[in-house]
Design a protein around this motif. Structure first.
Motif, PDB file in Angstrom:
ATOM      1  N   ALA A   1       4.534  23.496  66.279  1.00 36.36           N
ATOM      2  CA  ALA A   1       5.177  22.227  65.914  1.00 36.36           C
ATOM      3  C   ALA A   1       4.977  21.166  66.996  1.00 36.36           C
ATOM      4  O   ALA A   1       4.918  19.969  66.693  1.00 36.36           O
ATOM      5  N   SER A   2       4.847  21.582  68.236  1.00 39.30           N
ATOM      6  CA  SER A   2       4.711  20.628  69.341  1.00 39.30           C
ATOM      7  C   SER A   2       3.262  20.227  69.610  1.00 39.30           C
ATOM      8  O   SER A   2       3.012  19.228  70.283  1.00 39.30           O
ATOM      9  N   ASP A   3       2.315  20.997  69.117  1.00 40.18           N
ATOM     10  CA  ASP A   3       0.897  20.706  69.311  1.00 40.18           C
ATOM     11  C   ASP A   3       0.482  19.620  68.320  1.00 40.18           C
ATOM     12  O   ASP A   3      -0.076  19.884  67.265  1.00 40.18           O
ATOM     13  N   MET A   4       0.793  18.383  68.669  1.00 37.31           N
ATOM     14  CA  MET A   4       0.628  17.249  67.750  1.00 37.31           C
ATOM     15  C   MET A   4      -0.804  17.024  67.277  1.00 37.31           C
ATOM     16  O   MET A   4      -1.032  16.675  66.130  1.00 37.31           O
ATOM     17  N   ASP A   5      -1.779  17.248  68.157  1.00 34.84           N
ATOM     18  CA  ASP A   5      -3.165  17.006  67.735  1.00 34.84           C
ATOM     19  C   ASP A   5      -3.817  18.260  67.150  1.00 34.84           C
ATOM     20  O   ASP A   5      -4.961  18.214  66.698  1.00 34.84           O
ATOM     21  N   GLY A   6      -3.102  19.390  67.139  1.00 34.51           N
ATOM     22  CA  GLY A   6      -3.594  20.609  66.501  1.00 34.51           C
ATOM     23  C   GLY A   6      -4.783  21.254  67.183  1.00 34.51           C
ATOM     24  O   GLY A   6      -5.496  22.052  66.572  1.00 34.51           O
ATOM     25  N   ASP A   7      -4.981  20.980  68.478  1.00 32.36           N
ATOM     26  CA  ASP A   7      -6.144  21.544  69.170  1.00 32.36           C
ATOM     27  C   ASP A   7      -5.877  22.927  69.779  1.00 32.36           C
ATOM     28  O   ASP A   7      -6.753  23.509  70.408  1.00 32.36           O
ATOM     29  N   GLY A   8      -4.675  23.471  69.588  1.00 30.32           N
ATOM     30  CA  GLY A   8      -4.350  24.794  70.116  1.00 30.32           C
ATOM     31  C   GLY A   8      -3.909  24.792  71.558  1.00 30.32           C
ATOM     32  O   GLY A   8      -3.770  25.851  72.173  1.00 30.32           O
ATOM     33  N   ASN A   9      -3.661  23.613  72.112  1.00 35.82           N
ATOM     34  CA  ASN A   9      -3.203  23.479  73.497  1.00 35.82           C
ATOM     35  C   ASN A   9      -2.094  22.442  73.557  1.00 35.82           C
ATOM     36  O   ASN A   9      -2.071  21.499  72.768  1.00 35.82           O
ATOM     37  N   LEU A  10      -1.185  22.634  74.503  1.00 29.41           N
ATOM     38  CA  LEU A  10      -0.160  21.616  74.750  1.00 29.41           C
ATOM     39  C   LEU A  10      -0.567  20.824  75.977  1.00 29.41           C
ATOM     40  O   LEU A  10      -0.737  21.390  77.062  1.00 29.41           O
ATOM     41  N   THR A  11      -0.730  19.535  75.805  1.00 30.55           N
ATOM     42  CA  THR A  11      -0.954  18.679  76.957  1.00 30.55           C
ATOM     43  C   THR A  11       0.390  18.447  77.634  1.00 30.55           C
ATOM     44  O   THR A  11       1.444  18.789  77.076  1.00 30.55           O
ATOM     45  N   LEU A  12       0.365  17.868  78.801  1.00 27.54           N
ATOM     46  CA  LEU A  12       1.618  17.576  79.499  1.00 27.54           C
ATOM     47  C   LEU A  12       2.509  16.680  78.649  1.00 27.54           C
ATOM     48  O   LEU A  12       3.716  16.907  78.547  1.00 27.54           O
ATOM     49  N   THR A  13       1.925  15.706  77.987  1.00 27.21           N
ATOM     50  CA  THR A  13       2.706  14.797  77.141  1.00 27.21           C
ATOM     51  C   THR A  13       3.348  15.543  75.981  1.00 27.21           C
ATOM     52  O   THR A  13       4.537  15.357  75.691  1.00 27.21           O
ATOM     53  N   GLU A  14       2.595  16.406  75.311  1.00 28.20           N
ATOM     54  CA  GLU A  14       3.157  17.188  74.204  1.00 28.20           C
ATOM     55  C   GLU A  14       4.265  18.118  74.708  1.00 28.20           C
ATOM     56  O   GLU A  14       5.303  18.275  74.059  1.00 28.20           O
ATOM     57  N   PHE A  15       4.039  18.728  75.878  1.00 25.33           N
ATOM     58  CA  PHE A  15       5.045  19.611  76.470  1.00 25.33           C
ATOM     59  C   PHE A  15       6.316  18.830  76.792  1.00 25.33           C
ATOM     60  O   PHE A  15       7.427  19.269  76.485  1.00 25.33           O
ATOM     61  N   GLN A  16       6.169  17.656  77.399  1.00 23.87           N
ATOM     62  CA  GLN A  16       7.328  16.827  77.734  1.00 23.87           C
ATOM     63  C   GLN A  16       8.102  16.439  76.478  1.00 23.87           C
ATOM     64  O   GLN A  16       9.332  16.515  76.457  1.00 23.87           O
ATOM     65  N   ASP A  17       7.386  16.034  75.435  1.00 26.70           N
ATOM     66  CA  ASP A  17       8.049  15.655  74.182  1.00 26.70           C
ATOM     67  C   ASP A  17       8.831  16.829  73.594  1.00 26.70           C
ATOM     68  O   ASP A  17       9.956  16.675  73.127  1.00 26.70           O
TER      69      ASP A  17
ATOM     70  N   HIS B   1      12.906  17.103  73.318  1.00 24.58           N
ATOM     71  CA  HIS B   1      13.489  17.284  71.988  1.00 24.58           C
ATOM     72  C   HIS B   1      14.523  18.412  71.977  1.00 24.58           C
ATOM     73  O   HIS B   1      15.564  18.308  71.319  1.00 24.58           O
ATOM     74  N   ILE B   2      14.251  19.489  72.718  1.00 19.74           N
ATOM     75  CA  ILE B   2      15.177  20.632  72.682  1.00 19.74           C
ATOM     76  C   ILE B   2      16.164  20.655  73.835  1.00 19.74           C
ATOM     77  O   ILE B   2      17.216  21.277  73.731  1.00 19.74           O
ATOM     78  N   ALA B   3      15.835  20.013  74.965  1.00 18.58           N
ATOM     79  CA  ALA B   3      16.738  20.009  76.132  1.00 18.58           C
ATOM     80  C   ALA B   3      16.541  18.703  76.888  1.00 18.58           C
ATOM     81  O   ALA B   3      15.867  18.654  77.898  1.00 18.58           O
ATOM     82  N   SER B   4      17.154  17.660  76.423  1.00 21.71           N
ATOM     83  CA  SER B   4      16.863  16.312  76.919  1.00 21.71           C
ATOM     84  C   SER B   4      17.356  16.035  78.337  1.00 21.71           C
ATOM     85  O   SER B   4      17.100  14.974  78.870  1.00 21.71           O
ATOM     86  N   LYS B   5      18.059  16.963  78.976  1.00 20.64           N
ATOM     87  CA  LYS B   5      18.612  16.679  80.304  1.00 20.64           C
ATOM     88  C   LYS B   5      17.672  17.031  81.447  1.00 20.64           C
ATOM     89  O   LYS B   5      18.052  16.969  82.601  1.00 20.64           O
ATOM     90  N   LYS B   6      16.444  17.392  81.153  1.00 23.66           N
ATOM     91  CA  LYS B   6      15.471  17.731  82.197  1.00 23.66           C
ATOM     92  C   LYS B   6      14.880  16.455  82.781  1.00 23.66           C
ATOM     93  O   LYS B   6      14.507  15.541  82.066  1.00 23.66           O
ATOM     94  N   SER B   7      14.776  16.416  84.106  1.00 24.10           N
ATOM     95  CA  SER B   7      14.153  15.266  84.759  1.00 24.10           C
ATOM     96  C   SER B   7      12.637  15.398  84.658  1.00 24.10           C
ATOM     97  O   SER B   7      12.102  16.473  84.374  1.00 24.10           O
ATOM     98  N   HIS B   8      11.963  14.291  84.914  1.00 23.11           N
ATOM     99  CA  HIS B   8      10.504  14.294  84.876  1.00 23.11           C
ATOM    100  C   HIS B   8       9.962  15.307  85.887  1.00 23.11           C
ATOM    101  O   HIS B   8       9.014  16.043  85.599  1.00 23.11           O
TER     102      HIS B   8
ATOM    103  N   LEU C   1       7.545  18.572  85.125  1.00 15.87           N
ATOM    104  CA  LEU C   1       6.268  18.792  85.805  1.00 15.87           C
ATOM    105  C   LEU C   1       6.232  20.177  86.450  1.00 15.87           C
ATOM    106  O   LEU C   1       5.219  20.875  86.382  1.00 15.87           O
ATOM    107  N   ARG C   2       7.341  20.584  87.064  1.00 13.09           N
ATOM    108  CA  ARG C   2       7.413  21.898  87.699  1.00 13.09           C
ATOM    109  C   ARG C   2       7.256  23.004  86.654  1.00 13.09           C
ATOM    110  O   ARG C   2       6.500  23.955  86.828  1.00 13.09           O
ATOM    111  N   MET C   3       7.948  22.854  85.519  1.00 16.16           N
ATOM    112  CA  MET C   3       7.856  23.846  84.439  1.00 16.16           C
ATOM    113  C   MET C   3       6.422  23.939  83.921  1.00 16.16           C
ATOM    114  O   MET C   3       5.886  25.038  83.742  1.00 16.16           O
ATOM    115  N   TYR C   4       5.811  22.805  83.703  1.00 17.19           N
ATOM    116  CA  TYR C   4       4.442  22.771  83.179  1.00 17.19           C
ATOM    117  C   TYR C   4       3.467  23.368  84.192  1.00 17.19           C
ATOM    118  O   TYR C   4       2.597  24.167  83.837  1.00 17.19           O
TER     119      TYR C   4
END
Length: 156
Positions: free
Chosen positions: A106-122, A126-133, A137-140
């Motif tokens: 659901a998060s892989d917006m372009d359907g390429d089979g990978n999550l970019t940093l932007t897709e990961f952040q989005d 969406h599921i835990a909005s209290k994370k800082s930038h 970045l650390r999670m990614y």
């Protein structure tokens, strides 16, 4: 019954030993060599609550109801309880993996089979909005050194 064709995951063995130690009131789980050891059903219920404390209430309740079917009188066979706990843990873990895979798709917006940093952040916002930038970045970064994350990396 546990599938013996493939080895148990380390986490499942940890659940087995954790439950055994909890049943033994913190004692090292060296049990006498008896054919059958019975555990008080109320104590077994507390162990199930402890082992599945992070699971949603509905899941814990379902597991407790299934365990009650194994109770004879006011006790449950220890081997039956431990195999049941490991089986339930493996089942719930696989359900969690399925949910993570669905979240990835659901998060892989372009359907390429990978999550970019932007897709990961989005997705995280969406599921835990209290994370800082910075936290995002650390999670990614923990998942990969590349600029994308595939489904298997994400689930791990």
């Amino acid at each position: 019954q546990i599938n013996t064709d493939k080895p148990l995951p380390v986490e499942a063995l940890s659940v087995f030993l954790l439950a055994l130690v909890k049943i033994q009131n913190g004692e090292i789980p060296l049990l006498p060599d008896y054919d059958q050891i019975n555990v008080d059903a109320a104590k077994a219920a507390k162990v199930i609550d402890f082992v599945f404390a992070q699971a949603p209430y509905v899941i814990r309740s379902k597991i407790l109801l299934e365990a009650e079917k194994r109770v004879v009188g006011k006790t449950i066979d220890l081997d039956s309880l431990l195999y049941f706990l490991v089986d339930q843990y493996i089942h719930e873990s696989s359900r969690g993996e399925e949910r993570l895979r669905a979240l990835f798709v659901a998060s892989d917006m372009d359907g390429d089979g990978n999550l970019t940093l932007t897709e990961f952040q989005d997705m995280v916002m969406h599921i835990a909005s209290k994370k800082s930038h910075r936290e995002l970045l650390r999670m990614y970064a923990e998942m990969t050194l590349n600029r994308t994350v595939d489904c298997n990396t994400f689930v791990r």
